[in-house]
Design an enzyme around this catalytic site. Structure first.
Site, PDB file in Angstrom:
ATOM      1  N   ARG A  34      13.237  -4.659   4.037  1.00 26.56           N
ATOM      2  CA  ARG A  34      11.915  -5.678   3.610  1.00 26.56           C
ATOM      3  C   ARG A  34      10.733  -5.001   4.380  1.00 26.56           C
ATOM      4  O   ARG A  34      10.710  -4.480   5.398  1.00 26.56           O
ATOM      5  CB  ARG A  34      12.243  -7.074   4.484  1.00 26.56           C
ATOM      6  CG  ARG A  34      13.282  -7.819   3.783  1.00 26.56           C
ATOM      7  CD  ARG A  34      13.343  -9.194   3.429  1.00 26.56           C
ATOM      8  NE  ARG A  34      14.669  -9.618   3.165  1.00 26.56           N
ATOM      9  CZ  ARG A  34      14.969  -9.585   1.835  1.00 26.56           C
ATOM     10  NH1 ARG A  34      14.108  -9.491   0.956  1.00 26.56           N
ATOM     11  NH2 ARG A  34      16.023 -10.098   1.216  1.00 26.56           N
ATOM     12  N   ASP A  35       9.715  -5.133   3.382  1.00 25.05           N
ATOM     13  CA  ASP A  35       8.336  -4.617   3.850  1.00 25.05           C
ATOM     14  C   ASP A  35       7.800  -5.373   5.052  1.00 25.05           C
ATOM     15  O   ASP A  35       7.967  -6.601   5.271  1.00 25.05           O
ATOM     16  CB  ASP A  35       7.166  -4.579   2.741  1.00 25.05           C
ATOM     17  CG  ASP A  35       5.901  -3.799   2.894  1.00 25.05           C
ATOM     18  OD1 ASP A  35       5.916  -3.067   2.345  1.00 25.05           O
ATOM     19  OD2 ASP A  35       5.362  -4.112   4.007  1.00 25.05           O
ATOM     20  N   ASN A  96       3.247   4.582  -4.509  1.00 23.53           N
ATOM     21  CA  ASN A  96       2.202   5.072  -4.410  1.00 23.53           C
ATOM     22  C   ASN A  96       2.407   6.701  -3.973  1.00 23.53           C
ATOM     23  O   ASN A  96       3.299   6.845  -3.057  1.00 23.53           O
ATOM     24  CB  ASN A  96       1.297   4.799  -3.029  1.00 23.53           C
ATOM     25  CG  ASN A  96       0.928   3.164  -3.598  1.00 23.53           C
ATOM     26  OD1 ASN A  96       0.466   2.873  -4.679  1.00 23.53           O
ATOM     27  ND2 ASN A  96       1.156   2.182  -2.604  1.00 23.53           N
ATOM     28  N   GLU A 104       0.677   5.148   2.366  1.00 25.31           N
ATOM     29  CA  GLU A 104       0.337   5.159   3.708  1.00 25.31           C
ATOM     30  C   GLU A 104       1.430   6.127   4.491  1.00 25.31           C
ATOM     31  O   GLU A 104       1.315   6.629   5.632  1.00 25.31           O
ATOM     32  CB  GLU A 104       0.301   3.790   4.356  1.00 25.31           C
ATOM     33  CG  GLU A 104      -1.119   3.113   3.886  1.00 25.31           C
ATOM     34  CD  GLU A 104      -0.893   1.433   4.186  1.00 25.31           C
ATOM     35  OE1 GLU A 104      -0.018   1.096   5.263  1.00 25.31           O
ATOM     36  OE2 GLU A 104      -1.606   0.775   3.807  1.00 25.31           O
ATOM     37  N   VAL A 105       2.657   5.842   3.941  1.00 24.82           N
ATOM     38  CA  VAL A 105       3.879   6.464   4.526  1.00 24.82           C
ATOM     39  C   VAL A 105       4.158   7.690   3.794  1.00 24.82           C
ATOM     40  O   VAL A 105       4.723   7.328   2.480  1.00 24.82           O
ATOM     41  CB  VAL A 105       5.046   5.329   4.764  1.00 24.82           C
ATOM     42  CG1 VAL A 105       6.408   5.866   5.534  1.00 24.82           C
ATOM     43  CG2 VAL A 105       4.296   4.386   5.781  1.00 24.82           C
ATOM     44  N   HIS A 109       8.858   5.925  -1.597  1.00 21.86           N
ATOM     45  CA  HIS A 109       9.401   4.590  -1.508  1.00 21.86           C
ATOM     46  C   HIS A 109       8.751   3.980  -2.549  1.00 21.86           C
ATOM     47  O   HIS A 109       7.810   4.053  -3.118  1.00 21.86           O
ATOM     48  CB  HIS A 109       9.041   3.718  -0.191  1.00 21.86           C
ATOM     49  CG  HIS A 109       7.396   3.604   0.167  1.00 21.86           C
ATOM     50  ND1 HIS A 109       6.973   4.795   0.792  1.00 21.86           N
ATOM     51  CD2 HIS A 109       6.425   2.983  -0.099  1.00 21.86           C
ATOM     52  CE1 HIS A 109       5.636   4.851   0.925  1.00 21.86           C
ATOM     53  NE2 HIS A 109       5.325   3.511   0.465  1.00 21.86           N
ATOM     54  N   HIS A 111       7.878   0.078  -3.821  1.00 19.25           N
ATOM     55  CA  HIS A 111       7.899  -1.480  -3.663  1.00 19.25           C
ATOM     56  C   HIS A 111       8.439  -2.170  -4.818  1.00 19.25           C
ATOM     57  O   HIS A 111       8.058  -2.045  -5.733  1.00 19.25           O
ATOM     58  CB  HIS A 111       6.369  -1.707  -3.539  1.00 19.25           C
ATOM     59  CG  HIS A 111       5.680  -1.080  -2.265  1.00 19.25           C
ATOM     60  ND1 HIS A 111       5.298  -1.526  -1.344  1.00 19.25           N
ATOM     61  CD2 HIS A 111       4.970   0.176  -2.269  1.00 19.25           C
ATOM     62  CE1 HIS A 111       4.398  -0.802  -0.630  1.00 19.25           C
ATOM     63  NE2 HIS A 111       4.564   0.465  -1.202  1.00 19.25           N
TER      64      HIS A 111
HETATM   65  P1  DGP Z   1       2.653   2.464   1.051  1.00 21.14           P
HETATM   66  O1  DGP Z   1       0.924   2.357   1.106  1.00 21.14           O
HETATM   67  O2  DGP Z   1       2.824   2.632  -0.438  1.00 21.14           O
HETATM   68  O3  DGP Z   1       2.766   3.951   1.536  1.00 21.14           O
HETATM   69  O4  DGP Z   1       3.141   1.538   1.812  1.00 21.14           O
HETATM   70  C1  DGP Z   1       3.912   1.520   2.944  1.00 21.14           C
HETATM   71  C2  DGP Z   1       4.361   0.369   3.210  1.00 21.14           C
HETATM   72  O5  DGP Z   1       5.195   0.313   4.467  1.00 21.14           O
HETATM   73  C3  DGP Z   1       3.406  -1.010   3.628  1.00 21.14           C
HETATM   74  O6  DGP Z   1       3.264  -2.226   2.543  1.00 21.14           O
HETATM   75  C4  DGP Z   1       3.782  -1.347   5.137  1.00 21.14           C
HETATM   76  C5  DGP Z   1       5.159  -0.888   5.151  1.00 21.14           C
HETATM   77  N1  DGP Z   1       5.402  -0.716   6.367  1.00 21.14           N
HETATM   78  C6  DGP Z   1       4.607   0.485   7.255  1.00 21.14           C
HETATM   79  N2  DGP Z   1       5.329   0.499   8.580  1.00 21.14           N
HETATM   80  C7  DGP Z   1       6.611  -0.194   8.440  1.00 21.14           C
HETATM   81  C8  DGP Z   1       7.636  -0.235   9.108  1.00 21.14           C
HETATM   82  O7  DGP Z   1       7.945   0.093  10.440  1.00 21.14           O
HETATM   83  N3  DGP Z   1       8.617  -1.212   8.761  1.00 21.14           N
HETATM   84  C9  DGP Z   1       8.613  -1.692   7.611  1.00 21.14           C
HETATM   85  N4  DGP Z   1       9.752  -2.393   7.245  1.00 21.14           N
HETATM   86  N5  DGP Z   1       7.664  -1.495   6.867  1.00 21.14           N
HETATM   87  C10 DGP Z   1       6.464  -1.045   7.085  1.00 21.14           C
END
Ligand code: DGP
Length: 126
Positions: A34-35, A96, A104-105, A109, A111
């Site tokens: 889960r996000d 993304n 961001e990461v 991934h 979503h």
């Molecule tokens: P993006 O912008 O597509 O890279 O989305 C990164 C997503 O990752 C964002 O919706 C928040 C989520 N996220 C960031 N850090 C963590 C974490 O430590 N754990 C989880 N479960 N989600 C995270």
């Protein structure tokens, strides 16, 4: 230019067990959790276990076995969450990539967002 993967990203740390996560599904080559900041009633992230930065990187360099397992894991999550079209009302899938994609990461991934009607696909630039 080759794809560059940074193994210090937060999802790499989740895969190594260094950071906890709320797991929805784990398969041989994929993890779904889960996000942390859900933007819909269903908001699950599905990642491959391999070191891929983006979907195009994965599509080019992953093995057939990884691609099949990852793709089927996404479908399984949709079904488990009740948003697949054979079990629910649908979903939005977003992946993304890079600066223009506002990623961001830097670990691939997707979503999976569902449980409510999504808005416009792309918001006006802010
Ligand atoms: P993006 O912008 O597509 O890279 O989305 C990164 C997503 O990752 C964002 O919706 C928040 C989520 N996220 C960031 N850090 C963590 C974490 O430590 N754990 C989880 N479960 N989600 C995270």
């Amino acid at each position: 230019m080759a794809y560059a993967y940074d193994d210090q990203n937060i999802f790499a740390k989740i895969l190594r067990g260094e950071i906890p996560n709320n797991t929805v599904l784990e398969t041989e080559h994929a993890l779904a959790f889960r996000d942390l900041y859900p933007q819909a009633p269903t908001h699950v992230l599905v990642i491959p276990k391999g070191p891929y930065v983006s979907y195009d990187h994965f599509a080019v360099e992953a093995s057939d076995a990884e691609i099949v397992d990852y793709t089927r894991a996404i479908a399984q999550v949709c079904k488990m969450e009740g948003v697949s079209l054979d079990a629910g009302e649908g979903f939005r899938m977003i992946s993304n990539a890079g600066d223009h994609g506002v990623q961001e990461v830097p670990h691939l991934h997707v979503h999976i967002l569902g449980g409510r009607r999504m808005g416009r696909m792309v918001q006006p630039q802010s």
